[in-house]
Design a protein around this motif. Structure first.
Motif, mmCIF file in Angstrom:
data_model
loop_
_atom_site.group_PDB
_atom_site.id
_atom_site.type_symbol
_atom_site.label_atom_id
_atom_site.label_comp_id
_atom_site.label_asym_id
_atom_site.label_seq_id
_atom_site.Cartn_x
_atom_site.Cartn_y
_atom_site.Cartn_z
ATOM 1 N N UNK A 278 53.959 58.502 56.098
ATOM 2 C CA UNK A 278 55.087 57.991 56.889
ATOM 3 C C UNK A 278 55.059 58.652 58.265
ATOM 4 N N UNK A 279 54.899 57.864 59.315
ATOM 5 C CA UNK A 279 54.836 58.392 60.674
ATOM 6 C C UNK A 279 56.240 58.733 61.188
ATOM 7 N N UNK A 280 56.264 59.705 62.087
ATOM 8 C CA UNK A 280 57.545 60.103 62.686
ATOM 9 C C UNK A 280 58.029 59.020 63.641
ATOM 10 N N UNK A 281 59.342 58.835 63.725
ATOM 11 C CA UNK A 281 59.914 57.829 64.606
ATOM 12 C C UNK A 281 59.845 58.288 66.060
ATOM 13 N N UNK A 282 59.488 57.381 66.983
ATOM 14 C CA UNK A 282 59.412 57.754 68.410
ATOM 15 C C UNK A 282 60.719 58.341 68.938
ATOM 16 N N UNK A 283 61.862 57.790 68.500
ATOM 17 C CA UNK A 283 63.150 58.299 68.973
ATOM 18 C C UNK A 283 63.364 59.739 68.529
ATOM 19 N N UNK A 284 62.939 60.076 67.292
ATOM 20 C CA UNK A 284 63.091 61.443 66.803
ATOM 21 C C UNK A 284 62.182 62.396 67.580
ATOM 22 N N UNK A 285 60.958 61.970 67.917
ATOM 23 C CA UNK A 285 60.054 62.827 68.676
ATOM 24 C C UNK A 285 60.582 63.073 70.086
ATOM 25 N N UNK A 286 61.119 62.005 70.713
ATOM 26 C CA UNK A 286 61.655 62.159 72.067
ATOM 27 C C UNK A 286 62.864 63.092 72.063
ATOM 28 N N UNK A 287 63.686 63.008 71.032
ATOM 29 C CA UNK A 287 64.874 63.858 70.965
ATOM 30 C C UNK A 287 64.508 65.311 70.694
ATOM 31 N N UNK B 226 60.421 71.863 61.511
ATOM 32 C CA UNK B 226 61.710 71.170 61.441
ATOM 33 C C UNK B 226 62.473 71.431 62.730
ATOM 34 N N UNK B 227 62.852 70.342 63.401
ATOM 35 C CA UNK B 227 63.526 70.454 64.693
ATOM 36 C C UNK B 227 64.571 69.363 64.809
ATOM 37 N N UNK B 228 65.731 69.730 65.319
ATOM 38 C CA UNK B 228 66.891 68.826 65.436
ATOM 39 C C UNK B 228 67.194 68.141 64.107
ATOM 40 N N UNK B 229 66.994 68.879 63.016
ATOM 41 C CA UNK B 229 67.301 68.365 61.689
ATOM 42 C C UNK B 229 66.286 67.391 61.135
ATOM 43 N N UNK B 230 65.155 67.193 61.824
ATOM 44 C CA UNK B 230 64.134 66.240 61.383
ATOM 45 C C UNK B 230 62.841 66.996 61.100
ATOM 46 N N UNK B 231 62.160 66.608 60.035
ATOM 47 C CA UNK B 231 60.901 67.252 59.670
ATOM 48 C C UNK B 231 59.740 66.522 60.308
ATOM 49 N N UNK B 232 58.848 67.294 60.935
ATOM 50 C CA UNK B 232 57.634 66.754 61.537
ATOM 51 C C UNK B 232 56.432 67.449 60.906
ATOM 52 N N UNK B 233 55.409 66.674 60.612
ATOM 53 C CA UNK B 233 54.212 67.213 59.977
ATOM 54 C C UNK B 233 52.962 66.678 60.664
ATOM 55 N N UNK B 234 51.897 67.495 60.625
ATOM 56 C CA UNK B 234 50.594 67.032 61.094
ATOM 57 C C UNK B 234 49.568 67.328 60.011
ATOM 58 N N UNK B 235 48.506 66.525 59.982
ATOM 59 C CA UNK B 235 47.465 66.662 58.967
ATOM 60 C C UNK B 235 46.255 67.358 59.582
ATOM 61 N N UNK B 236 45.858 68.496 58.994
ATOM 62 C CA UNK B 236 44.744 69.289 59.517
ATOM 63 C C UNK B 236 43.681 69.459 58.441
ATOM 64 N N UNK B 237 42.507 69.852 58.895
ATOM 65 C CA UNK B 237 41.453 70.190 57.954
ATOM 66 C C UNK B 237 41.723 71.567 57.360
ATOM 67 N N UNK B 238 41.352 71.735 56.105
ATOM 68 C CA UNK B 238 41.554 73.028 55.461
ATOM 69 C C UNK B 238 40.679 74.088 56.115
#
Length: 342
Positions: free
Chosen positions: A66-75, A23-35
């Motif tokens: 749901x993919x992260x928004x480009x604007x949120x990633x840049x910020x 969680x960064x700048x109030x936005x949650x980001x996630x990635x999908x990994x293998x167990x």
């Protein structure tokens, strides 16, 4: 086949997923990994990022796709490079562990704590180090389980304090060298004497070598610095050579006194008797030299028999074992007569 197809047709993405979240700048980001791959990546075992990531994309919600928004990633990251963002989240994000990964992580953490405790503790009587097996047994008897997300060394120190109240162990002493030059050695000795276990001989007349409890190190260091002297740590864990004899003794139950019970006698193995053709046969020490068995199956069945149980009772009463023929004769007697033989 289309040239734009970059994935095998049978590959299923976002299934059996381990999620790493940040969680960064109030936005949650996630990635999908293998167990079972994230911990290997962080430990430096796995080097191929494609063996860790299910897909090189950043999500705001992996479960819903749901993919992260480009604007949120840049910020948040100042970049639009999803691979680099994935690596950053992989390194610093919070892993939502699967059940198997949690078990593996807890097992590794438990072993790490056990080794730290074994390295820092000794037997109070012999001053010899404790074995890893003894420490592990103590922790399991005291029902101590390390907590995830906490430093192993800090937890080990807490474990030591707990075990000291339940079992006969103690922290190993520290060996220090204090250099006082032309200073007053007598005054130095007097000031640190209440904190020192032992004053050891030193070849240099301008130094003192002492053994102290690790918990007193800061106080000794402050006293030495206050007088303008220098202090050097020679060893953080001082113990005698060899291993503690606690491994041969039964550890106490939580809340028991500090005394350790005598070692239990080792069971006598069943003898191997040579047959006439040179092949070894199995026997039973409780039933005497006539109890000989041709194979392992017959040997195992013997230990479930009434004949063997009878001879075990006789052995406890210090009576000679009965051979099979005598036992079978006794078995046909009534209960009253049988009591005379048992």
């Amino acid at each position: 086949m289309s040239a734009c197809l970059s994935q095998p047709v049978g590959q299923k993405l976002l299934t059996n997923v381990a999620i790493v979240r940040m969680k960064k700048t109030g936005v949650r980001f996630e990635i999908a990994c293998y167990k079972n791959s994230v911990t290997s990546w962080r430990a430096g075992v796995e080097k191929d990022i494609d063996e860790v990531l299910q897909i090189q994309q950043v999500f705001s919600n992996v479960s819903k796709g749901v993919k992260a928004k480009p604007a949120d990633m840049r910020k948040a990251f100042g970049s639009m490079d999803e691979l680099e963002i994935c690596k950053l989240i992989l390194e610093k994000g919070d892993l939502q562990l699967s059940e198997r990964e949690r078990e593996v992580h807890l097992d590794q953490l438990f072993k790490e704590v056990v080794h730290i405790v074994a390295a820092k503790c000794v037997d109070p009587e012999s001053k010899r180090p404790l074995t890893v097996g003894v420490v592990e047994k103590m922790m399991r008897e005291a029902r101590i389980t390390p907590k995830m997300g906490h430093n192993a060394k800090q937890q080990a120190l807490e474990v030591i304090r707990t075990l000291e109240t339940k079992f006969p162990i103690m922290r190993a002493s520290m060996r220090l060298r204090i250099s006082y030059g032309q200073g007053d050695a007598a005054a130095l000795r007097a000031s640190i004497k209440p904190l020192v276990h032992t004053f050891e001989e030193s070849r240099d007349s301008s130094t003192l070598i002492v053994l102290i409890a690790p918990s007193d190190f800061r106080e000794v260091d402050a006293l030495v610095r206050e007088k303008g002297f220098t202090l050097e740590v020679l060893s953080t864990s001082v113990h005698e050579t060899g291993e503690s004899n606690l491994g041969e003794q039964s550890t106490q139950k939580p809340g028991a006194a500090a005394a350790v019970s005598a070692p239990a006698p080792k069971p006598t193995p069943a003898p191997a008797v040579a047959a006439g053709d040179g092949k070894k046969q199995l026997g039973c020490t409780s039933c005497g030299p006539t109890a000989i068995f041709a194979d392992a199956k017959e040997h195992r069945e013997h230990f479930k028999s009434e004949w063997h149980r009878c001879n075990l009772k006789r052995k406890v009463d210090s009576l000679a074992p009965l051979d099979l023929a005598t036992f079978e004769q006794i078995a046909v007697l009534d209960d009253a007569n049988r009591d005379d033989f048992f």
